[in-house]
Motif scaffolding. Structure first.
Motif, PDB file in Angstrom:
ATOM      1  N   TYR A  40      24.864 -27.545 -21.668  1.00 63.45           N
ATOM      2  CA  TYR A  40      23.811 -27.845 -22.640  1.00 63.45           C
ATOM      3  C   TYR A  40      22.446 -27.832 -21.963  1.00 63.45           C
ATOM      4  O   TYR A  40      21.486 -27.270 -22.484  1.00 63.45           O
ATOM      5  CB  TYR A  40      24.070 -29.211 -23.289  1.00 63.45           C
ATOM      6  CG  TYR A  40      22.943 -29.664 -24.179  1.00 63.45           C
ATOM      7  CD1 TYR A  40      22.794 -29.133 -25.442  1.00 63.45           C
ATOM      8  CD2 TYR A  40      22.031 -30.613 -23.732  1.00 63.45           C
ATOM      9  CE1 TYR A  40      21.756 -29.541 -26.263  1.00 63.45           C
ATOM     10  CE2 TYR A  40      20.998 -31.027 -24.536  1.00 63.45           C
ATOM     11  CZ  TYR A  40      20.857 -30.496 -25.802  1.00 63.45           C
ATOM     12  OH  TYR A  40      19.831 -30.895 -26.595  1.00 63.45           O
ATOM     13  N   ALA A  44      19.537 -25.231 -22.877  1.00 61.53           N
ATOM     14  CA  ALA A  44      18.243 -25.745 -23.344  1.00 61.53           C
ATOM     15  C   ALA A  44      17.117 -25.205 -22.482  1.00 61.53           C
ATOM     16  O   ALA A  44      16.063 -24.797 -22.997  1.00 61.53           O
ATOM     17  CB  ALA A  44      18.262 -27.269 -23.310  1.00 61.53           C
ATOM     18  N   ARG A  45      17.330 -25.162 -21.163  1.00 61.33           N
ATOM     19  CA  ARG A  45      16.302 -24.617 -20.269  1.00 61.33           C
ATOM     20  C   ARG A  45      16.064 -23.135 -20.565  1.00 61.33           C
ATOM     21  O   ARG A  45      14.935 -22.667 -20.590  1.00 61.33           O
ATOM     22  CB  ARG A  45      16.751 -24.808 -18.822  1.00 61.33           C
ATOM     23  CG  ARG A  45      15.692 -24.489 -17.801  1.00 61.33           C
ATOM     24  CD  ARG A  45      16.142 -24.637 -16.352  1.00 61.33           C
ATOM     25  NE  ARG A  45      17.293 -25.455 -16.114  1.00 61.33           N
ATOM     26  CZ  ARG A  45      17.259 -26.760 -15.860  1.00 61.33           C
ATOM     27  NH1 ARG A  45      16.107 -27.374 -15.841  1.00 61.33           N
ATOM     28  NH2 ARG A  45      18.359 -27.437 -15.635  1.00 61.33           N
ATOM     29  N   LEU A  48      14.165 -22.838 -23.952  1.00 58.27           N
ATOM     30  CA  LEU A  48      12.773 -23.249 -23.785  1.00 58.27           C
ATOM     31  C   LEU A  48      11.982 -22.199 -23.012  1.00 58.27           C
ATOM     32  O   LEU A  48      10.818 -21.946 -23.305  1.00 58.27           O
ATOM     33  CB  LEU A  48      12.702 -24.600 -23.079  1.00 58.27           C
ATOM     34  CG  LEU A  48      13.162 -25.796 -23.906  1.00 58.27           C
ATOM     35  CD1 LEU A  48      13.168 -27.056 -23.065  1.00 58.27           C
ATOM     36  CD2 LEU A  48      12.287 -25.971 -25.133  1.00 58.27           C
ATOM     37  N   THR A  55       9.294 -25.589 -17.889  1.00 58.40           N
ATOM     38  CA  THR A  55      10.111 -26.760 -17.580  1.00 58.40           C
ATOM     39  C   THR A  55      10.023 -27.034 -16.085  1.00 58.40           C
ATOM     40  O   THR A  55       9.652 -26.160 -15.301  1.00 58.40           O
ATOM     41  CB  THR A  55      11.586 -26.543 -17.962  1.00 58.40           C
ATOM     42  OG1 THR A  55      12.078 -25.416 -17.242  1.00 58.40           O
ATOM     43  CG2 THR A  55      11.742 -26.305 -19.445  1.00 58.40           C
TER      44      THR A  55
END
Length: 101
Positions: A40, A44-45, A48, A55
């Motif tokens: 996850y 998500a990284r 993004l 990040t």
């Protein structure tokens, strides 16, 4: 008498095998949850980054001695040893409070 001992020996083996199977199942389940959390975070990284949001880079520690993970060291390669602390004011005169010894 041998039959009774044999019966309880087989029962104990069954209980042992079931306990090991349950332990392995729970270990696998916890590892699955751990890996899902890592996946996850990576997804998500990735999303993004596709959206153009910067990040923080992931901090990766190299292996330490004996192949174990190295401890987190925020000061890089500098290791500090804390020096001796001074005695409280008054030294050891009032350690017990009311002057009792």
């Amino acid at each position: 008498m041998q039959g009774v001992v044999n019966f309880f020996g087989r029962i104990s083996i069954l209980i042992d095998q079931n306990t090991q199977a349950f332990h392995m199942f729970m270990t696998a389940l916890l590892q699955l949850f751990d890996r899902t959390g890592l996946l996850y975070g990576e997804l998500a990284r990735f999303v993004l980054r596709l959206l153009g949001i910067k990040t923080k880079p992931r901090k990766v520690e190299g292996p330490g001695p004996n192949g174990l993970p190295a401890p987190l060291n925020p000061h890089g390669n500098q290791n500090y040893i804390e020096g001796p602390k001074g005695a409280p004011s008054g030294g050891w005169d009032n350690v017990w409070g009311d002057g009792s010894s």
